[in-house]
Design a protein around this motif. Structure first.
Motif, short mmCIF file in Angstrom:
data_model
loop_
_atom_site.label_atom_id
_atom_site.label_comp_id
_atom_site.label_asym_id
_atom_site.label_seq_id
_atom_site.Cartn_x
_atom_site.Cartn_y
_atom_site.Cartn_z
N SER A 39 1.62 -2.00 -2.87
CA SER A 39 0.51 -2.64 -2.29
C SER A 39 0.17 -1.95 -0.92
N SER A 76 -5.24 2.34 4.62
CA SER A 76 -6.39 3.08 3.97
C SER A 76 -6.66 4.15 5.19
N SER A 80 -3.39 -6.47 4.52
CA SER A 80 -4.26 -5.35 4.27
C SER A 80 -5.02 -4.96 5.68
N LYS A 104 -1.29 1.37 -0.90
CA LYS A 104 -2.65 1.36 -1.23
C LYS A 104 -3.68 0.90 -0.24
N SER A 105 -2.97 -0.14 0.62
CA SER A 105 -3.65 -0.73 1.47
C SER A 105 -3.75 0.13 2.82
N THR A 146 -2.08 -3.07 7.90
CA THR A 146 -1.82 -1.76 7.25
C THR A 146 -2.56 -0.79 7.72
N LYS A 147 -3.90 -1.35 7.85
CA LYS A 147 -4.95 -0.24 8.32
C LYS A 147 -4.72 0.62 9.75
#
Length: 214
Positions: free
Chosen positions: A85, A91, A56, A88-89, A59-60
């Motif tokens: 997943s 972001s 997470s 979603k991450s 992936t930002k």
């Protein structure tokens, strides 16, 4: 790439120690790979999350709007713990996820099987065309759907055509859409059927969008 993934890769594939350090998320070498000419991206069943090559935090670092395309039963890269997943991450950017319900890893059918693949491999024990085909979805049908959304996506983010946004203003589950037309064939104000899809054709699909910061 996360440090965990780097350690796993070096252990499993005997990569010489230090070889992949330059690809660690946040490193100068990794950051230098960014190309400002890339304005958006479309990805089919991307790997990474399920095997911890991404997390997470990494992936930002995705910097451009992304369209993800996946099958809901992908047993190669994963769906809930894989593509979904990842979607979603990510972001930091606006991103959408097109899901083919009950499709496996070959969702979206970006290419048809070559003629020479139509044979059973003795070692693998299956027909090689299954590297390209899906057991539930027809390839041509998947290609047409993918082309529909990719055309609108690139029109929006590369050509800056604001009219393309209406192709993404959809009820998330295609089967929930209501096809309601006036007698002259125009849309009724209560029509919620997926734009661009003839009646009875938007089935078994999901299209979801998340904005940057969410």
């Amino acid at each position: 790439m996360t440090q965990y993934a780097l350690d796993q890769r070096e252990g499993l594939f005997s990569t010489p120690k230090g070889t992949l350090d330059q690809y660690l998320s946040g490193s100068k070498e990794y950051l230098a790979l960014a190309d400002s000419r890339i304005k958006t991206a479309v990805t089919f069943a991307p790997a990474g999350m399920k095997r911890h090559f991404m997390d997470s935090e990494t992936t930002k670092g995705i910097r451009v709007p992304m369209l993800f395309i996946a099958g809901s039963v992908d047993d190669v890269v994963g769906y809930e713990d894989g593509v979904r997943s990842l979607w979603k991450s990510a972001s930091s950017v606006d991103r959408s996820l097109l899901t083919f319900d009950y499709a496996n890893h070959n969702a979206g059918a970006p290419m048809a099987p070559p003629e020479e693949a139509n044979k059973v491999d003795a070692d693998l024990g299956f027909n090689l065309t299954m590297h390209y085909l899906d057991s539930v979805w027809d390839n041509v049908r998947m290609n047409n759907i993918s082309t529909h959304f990719i055309t609108a996506w690139l029109g929006k983010y590369l050509k800056h055509d604001s009219a393309m946004s209406s192709y993404f203003d959809l009820v998330p589950v295609s089967n929930d859409g209501k096809y309601i037309k006036e007698k002259n064939g125009t849309d009724n104000s209560d029509n919620t059927y997926w734009k661009g899809f003839p009646n009875r054709s938007a089935s078994g699909l999901r299209f979801e969008t998340l904005k940057a910061g969410s």
